[in-house]
Enzyme design. Structure first.
Site, short mmCIF file in Angstrom:
data_model
loop_
_atom_site.label_atom_id
_atom_site.label_comp_id
_atom_site.label_asym_id
_atom_site.label_seq_id
_atom_site.Cartn_x
_atom_site.Cartn_y
_atom_site.Cartn_z
N THR A 168 124.76 -63.48 -23.00
CA THR A 168 125.56 -63.49 -23.05
C THR A 168 126.84 -64.16 -22.51
O THR A 168 127.37 -64.53 -22.27
CB THR A 168 125.92 -62.33 -24.11
OG1 THR A 168 125.64 -62.41 -25.06
CG2 THR A 168 127.41 -62.24 -24.19
N SER A 218 125.47 -69.05 -31.17
CA SER A 218 125.28 -67.39 -30.95
C SER A 218 124.56 -67.35 -29.71
O SER A 218 123.92 -68.55 -29.13
CB SER A 218 124.21 -66.51 -31.83
OG SER A 218 123.66 -65.60 -30.77
N THR A 219 124.78 -66.66 -28.64
CA THR A 219 123.57 -67.18 -27.36
C THR A 219 123.02 -67.09 -27.35
O THR A 219 121.71 -67.96 -26.92
CB THR A 219 124.25 -65.57 -26.47
OG1 THR A 219 125.59 -65.35 -25.50
CG2 THR A 219 123.31 -65.55 -25.16
N ASN A 220 122.18 -66.44 -28.92
CA ASN A 220 120.47 -66.04 -29.09
C ASN A 220 119.75 -66.95 -29.10
O ASN A 220 118.69 -66.98 -29.38
CB ASN A 220 120.86 -65.44 -30.54
CG ASN A 220 121.42 -63.38 -29.46
OD1 ASN A 220 121.60 -63.34 -28.88
ND2 ASN A 220 121.40 -62.45 -30.78
N THR A 229 78.61 -72.20 1.56
CA THR A 229 79.15 -71.24 0.28
C THR A 229 79.22 -70.33 1.12
O THR A 229 78.62 -70.05 1.91
CB THR A 229 77.83 -71.17 -0.46
OG1 THR A 229 76.73 -70.83 -0.26
CG2 THR A 229 78.09 -72.98 -1.57
N SER A 250 103.94 -72.03 17.97
CA SER A 250 104.50 -71.23 18.55
C SER A 250 105.55 -70.63 19.99
O SER A 250 105.16 -71.52 20.75
CB SER A 250 102.91 -70.78 19.63
OG SER A 250 103.25 -69.40 20.22
N SER A 251 105.83 -69.42 19.76
CA SER A 251 107.03 -69.46 20.77
C SER A 251 106.19 -68.81 22.34
O SER A 251 106.27 -68.97 23.70
CB SER A 251 108.08 -68.33 20.79
OG SER A 251 107.31 -67.07 20.05
N LYS A 308 100.28 -75.12 21.03
CA LYS A 308 99.43 -74.32 19.30
C LYS A 308 100.40 -74.98 18.16
O LYS A 308 101.46 -75.34 18.37
CB LYS A 308 99.53 -73.35 19.59
CG LYS A 308 98.82 -72.62 17.83
CD LYS A 308 98.88 -70.79 18.48
CE LYS A 308 97.96 -70.18 16.96
NZ LYS A 308 98.58 -70.56 15.57
#
Length: 464
Positions: free
Chosen positions: A101, A140-142, A187, A318-319, A324
């Site tokens: 609503t 209506s909202t509905n 697999t 990477s820091s 990497k």
């Protein structure tokens, strides 16, 4: 000092900024639901504009407004919303009580005030254009909220389908590009038998083809709407001519094959269609998650992993570890897929906990459902453009794996038999030889015979 205007509702009076297109119902909703901090989805707002436009055009055609100037202003305002021009004025939180609503009233107030602007009248002069008596006339909202949600979803699903098609074609291109590369099939993550990298890519393409087809068929599931059912599907307050004509107008305006539900009571209280489509979205998410994890495995290393394919390098990974580079796109796609799976559970639970003639949790359904489509739409586009299209094969690594893996022995069984293949394995283990070296040393195969058994054609042949 901010200039204000006074508006009133059933609860009381409230000061509203004088230049605001929204009104008292929106203001109360903003105060009542500071929950997620996320606005209503833009696609839902635009679709709401389409719904309101169809309703306004139908009401105008049926002569419910004597003032053509007002009718034209309302239609113009609704058209602007359908084009996304009024999104900034929809302020309510996506998470809200009241079955939507607050969203409907925010839309109604914005359209009423925008129509007043167009007419060069004062904002808030609801005697001239009323959010309820004019913008919400025979609605209506509905019935408007679920209808707008379905229109928004169909449009987003069309985009998702196209993105999945593009991703499918990217894998099909890799299928052709890698058709000649023999590699180890696995697999349970263990060496199994020979395949080709192209065939591996073809399986991903085929899975996405199924997803694309299932999502295409979702439009058929979502096109049945309950617009004109008003509060609970009885059409209370709406004239028959409106009920018979409004869906036709919305179908014409949107170019979507919408149809009025044959049972508007069912169409209003039961929202299981969103569970069905969300399940299809979840299926797509599972494929994207599986594929993204496979690509991470196949590209792992690059020196101490599988290393059979190379993904585009997009950013430092990477820091602390120089050089990497992480598979960031598959990781992002995987996380999006997991979120979609979570949203599917939310949608299922919210849809199942509606009561009697209405589902009160439509805002949660809408937010989670549209978010899932967005996530898949954006992730599949990103996956294609920043990852799959740029995959290259590491043929040398694939060849080394083939020559060194006992999985290759299986390809030799039809030619020399199980027992002799076991002898070749012993030569490998006892002498540190490659499979090919051991096969030639055993005297059971010539180099030409060995090579013929491990060609792309041989390992992909259906049957012996």
């Amino acid at each position: 000092m901010v200039n204000t205007r006074e508006e009133s509702d059933f609860i009381g009076k409230k000061q509203i900024p004088a230049d605001a297109l929204w009104g008292i119902h929106t203001a109360r909703a903003v105060e009542n639901f500071p929950i997620s901090g996320q606005k209503v989805h833009p696609a839902l707002i635009k679709a709401y504009g389409d719904v309101k436009l169809a309703c306004a055009q139908t009401n105008s055609a049926l002569g419910f407004w004597e003032d053509n100037t007002k009718a034209e202003a309302i239609e113009k305002a609704a058209f602007e919303m359908s084009q996304g021009l009024l999104n900034e004025h929809i302020l309510v939180d996506a998470m809200q009580g009241g079955a939507g609503t607050s969203t409907n009233m925010n839309v109604n107030e914005v359209l009423a005030n925008r129509a007043l602007q167009i007419m060069d009248k004062a904002l808030g002069d609801y005697q001239l254009v009323s959010p309820l008596d004019d913008i919400n006339l025979h609605q209506s909202t509905n019935d408007t909220y679920p209808t707008a949600l379905k229109v928004a979803a169909i449009r987003l699903l069309r985009e998702l389908e196209q993105n999945l098609l593009n991703l499918q074609e990217a894998f099909q291109q890799k299928e052709k590009e890698f058709a000649h590369i023999v590699k180890i099939g696995r697999t349970q993550l263990q060496d199994a038998v020979l395949t080709t990298l192209g065939r591996e890519m073809s399986a991903y393409a085929e899975a996405l083809n199924r997803d694309r087809w299932r999502i295409y068929k979702c439009e058929e599931r979502l096109r049945v709407i309950n617009l004109s059912g008003t509060a609970i599907g009885t059409g209370l307050g709406a004239p028959k001519q409106f009920i018979f004509r409004v869906v036709d107008k919305l179908r014409e305006n949107t170019n979507i094959g919408l149809a009025r539900s044959e049972n508007l009571i069912d169409g209003t209280q039961n929202v299981d269609v969103f569970v069905e489509v969300s399940g299809i979205l979840k299926a797509c998410a599972t494929n994207l998650l599986k594929i993204s994890n496979d690509l991470r495995l196949l590209s792992s290393g690059p020196h101490a992993g599988f290393g059979e394919i190379n993904l585009p390098q997009l950013q430092a990974g990477s820091s602390i570890m120089p050089g990497k580079v992480n598979p960031v796109i598959p990781e992002a796609v995987a996380q999006s897929a997991i979120k979609v799976m979570g949203n599917d559970q939310i949608v299922a639970q919210a849809c199942s906990t509606g009561n009697l003639e209405l589902n009160q949790f439509m805002p949660l359904i809408a937010h989670s459902f549209l978010e899932s489509i967005d996530l898949l739409k954006n992730a599949s586009k990103l996956f294609n453009e920043k990852c799959v299209s740029g995959i290259s094969a590491n043929e040398k690594v694939c060849r080394t794996h083939v020559n060194n893996s006992t999985a290759t022995i299986t390809a030799l069984v039809p030619a020399v038999g199980y027992a002799r293949c076991s002898e070749i394995i012993k030569l490998v283990e006892n002498n540190g030889l490659s499979i090919k070296e051991a096969a030639l040393k055993s005297g059971h195969l010539t180099a030409e015979e060995y090579d013929n058994l491990v060609t792309p054609e041989a390992v992909c042949r259906l049957g012996n």
